[in-house]
Design a protein around this motif. Structure first.
Motif, short mmCIF file in Angstrom:
data_model
loop_
_atom_site.label_atom_id
_atom_site.label_comp_id
_atom_site.label_asym_id
_atom_site.label_seq_id
_atom_site.Cartn_x
_atom_site.Cartn_y
_atom_site.Cartn_z
N GLN A 21 0.83 -1.20 0.00
CA GLN A 21 0.00 0.00 0.00
C GLN A 21 0.87 1.26 0.00
O GLN A 21 0.55 2.24 -0.69
CB GLN A 21 -0.94 0.00 1.21
CG GLN A 21 -2.10 -0.97 1.08
CD GLN A 21 -2.93 -1.05 2.34
OE1 GLN A 21 -2.54 -0.56 3.39
NE2 GLN A 21 -4.09 -1.69 2.23
N SER A 22 1.96 1.24 0.74
CA SER A 22 2.87 2.39 0.76
C SER A 22 3.50 2.59 -0.62
O SER A 22 3.63 3.73 -1.09
CB SER A 22 3.97 2.18 1.80
OG SER A 22 3.44 2.09 3.09
N ILE A 24 2.26 1.68 -3.55
CA ILE A 24 1.21 2.16 -4.46
C ILE A 24 0.94 3.64 -4.24
O ILE A 24 0.83 4.42 -5.19
CB ILE A 24 -0.07 1.32 -4.31
CG1 ILE A 24 0.16 -0.09 -4.85
CG2 ILE A 24 -1.26 1.98 -5.02
CD1 ILE A 24 -0.97 -1.06 -4.57
N THR A 25 0.90 4.05 -2.99
CA THR A 25 0.68 5.46 -2.67
C THR A 25 1.82 6.31 -3.20
O THR A 25 1.59 7.37 -3.79
CB THR A 25 0.54 5.64 -1.15
OG1 THR A 25 -0.52 4.81 -0.66
CG2 THR A 25 0.24 7.09 -0.80
N TYR A 26 3.03 5.85 -3.03
CA TYR A 26 4.20 6.60 -3.51
C TYR A 26 4.16 6.72 -5.04
O TYR A 26 4.42 7.79 -5.59
CB TYR A 26 5.49 5.92 -3.07
CG TYR A 26 6.73 6.68 -3.50
CD1 TYR A 26 7.19 7.75 -2.77
CD2 TYR A 26 7.40 6.33 -4.67
CE1 TYR A 26 8.32 8.46 -3.18
CE2 TYR A 26 8.52 7.03 -5.10
CZ TYR A 26 8.97 8.10 -4.34
OH TYR A 26 10.07 8.80 -4.75
N ARG A 28 1.58 6.60 -7.00
CA ARG A 28 0.49 7.50 -7.41
C ARG A 28 0.87 8.97 -7.22
O ARG A 28 0.53 9.80 -8.05
CB ARG A 28 -0.77 7.18 -6.63
CG ARG A 28 -1.46 5.94 -7.12
CD ARG A 28 -2.75 5.69 -6.39
NE ARG A 28 -3.38 4.49 -6.89
CZ ARG A 28 -4.27 3.79 -6.22
NH1 ARG A 28 -4.64 4.18 -5.02
NH2 ARG A 28 -4.80 2.71 -6.75
N THR A 29 1.57 9.27 -6.15
CA THR A 29 1.91 10.67 -5.89
C THR A 29 3.11 11.13 -6.71
O THR A 29 3.24 12.32 -6.99
CB THR A 29 2.20 10.91 -4.39
OG1 THR A 29 3.23 10.03 -3.96
CG2 THR A 29 0.96 10.70 -3.57
N HIS A 30 3.99 10.21 -7.08
CA HIS A 30 5.20 10.57 -7.84
C HIS A 30 5.27 9.79 -9.15
O HIS A 30 6.31 9.25 -9.52
CB HIS A 30 6.46 10.26 -7.00
CG HIS A 30 6.51 10.97 -5.70
ND1 HIS A 30 6.09 10.39 -4.53
CD2 HIS A 30 6.92 12.23 -5.38
CE1 HIS A 30 6.24 11.24 -3.53
NE2 HIS A 30 6.74 12.38 -4.02
#
Length: 153
Positions: A21-22, A24-26, A28-30
């Motif tokens: 999840q971390s 995927i979040t990274y 998506r943001t970068h």
């Protein structure tokens, strides 16, 4: 462990799930940065692959040229034609000038043989001495043996 601690441990999120999840979040943001990094990695990998293929082809060409030179040398030994010896010399000189890795040392050994057959013993000795100093073990042994053969003549 007590039952309460086990239950608390079970309720905690899974380490792998948290990591995914971390990530995927990274991403998506970068997203742009991740795409650029992936492209750079792909280009670097392809460059290494292309260079390795180039070196393999260059080595194969040198080996092929050496075989052609050896055939000319054998032809000279059988028929005694000076043209064959000249052709072998030209081929071995070309391979030595290209220096595609360690294979050029083998071409230098043959070039020394050609020089010895042509009566240019000093040139042959210079080649053999250089190879006896800096070559790999097998080449060193062959160069030393060739030097002994030239010295006994």
């Amino acid at each position: 462990m007590t039952k309460r601690k086990v239950m608390e441990e079970i309720k905690k999120p899974d380490f792998l799930m948290v990591a995914v999840q971390s990530a995927i979040t990274y991403v998506r943001t970068h997203l742009k940065l991740v795409i650029i990094a992936a492209a750079v990695c792909c280009i670097a990998g392809l460059s290494v692959f292309a260079y390795a293929a180039y070196e393999d082809r260059k080595s194969a060409k040198a080996q092929s040229a050496i075989m052609e030179g050896v055939k000319s040398l054998e032809s000279y030994n059988q028929a005694g034609k000076k043209e064959d010896l000249d052709k072998a010399e030209t081929i071995f000189q070309k391979v030595v000038k290209e220096k595609p890795g360690k294979i050029y040392m083998v071409a230098e050994l043959y070039l020394g043989t050609v020089y010895a057959l042509k009566g240019r013993a000093d040139d042959a000795k210079n080649i053999y001495r250089r190879l006896a100093r800096k070559g790999p073990t097998v080449v060193r042994m062959l160069a030393e043996k060739a030097l002994l053969n030239l010295d006994t003549k």
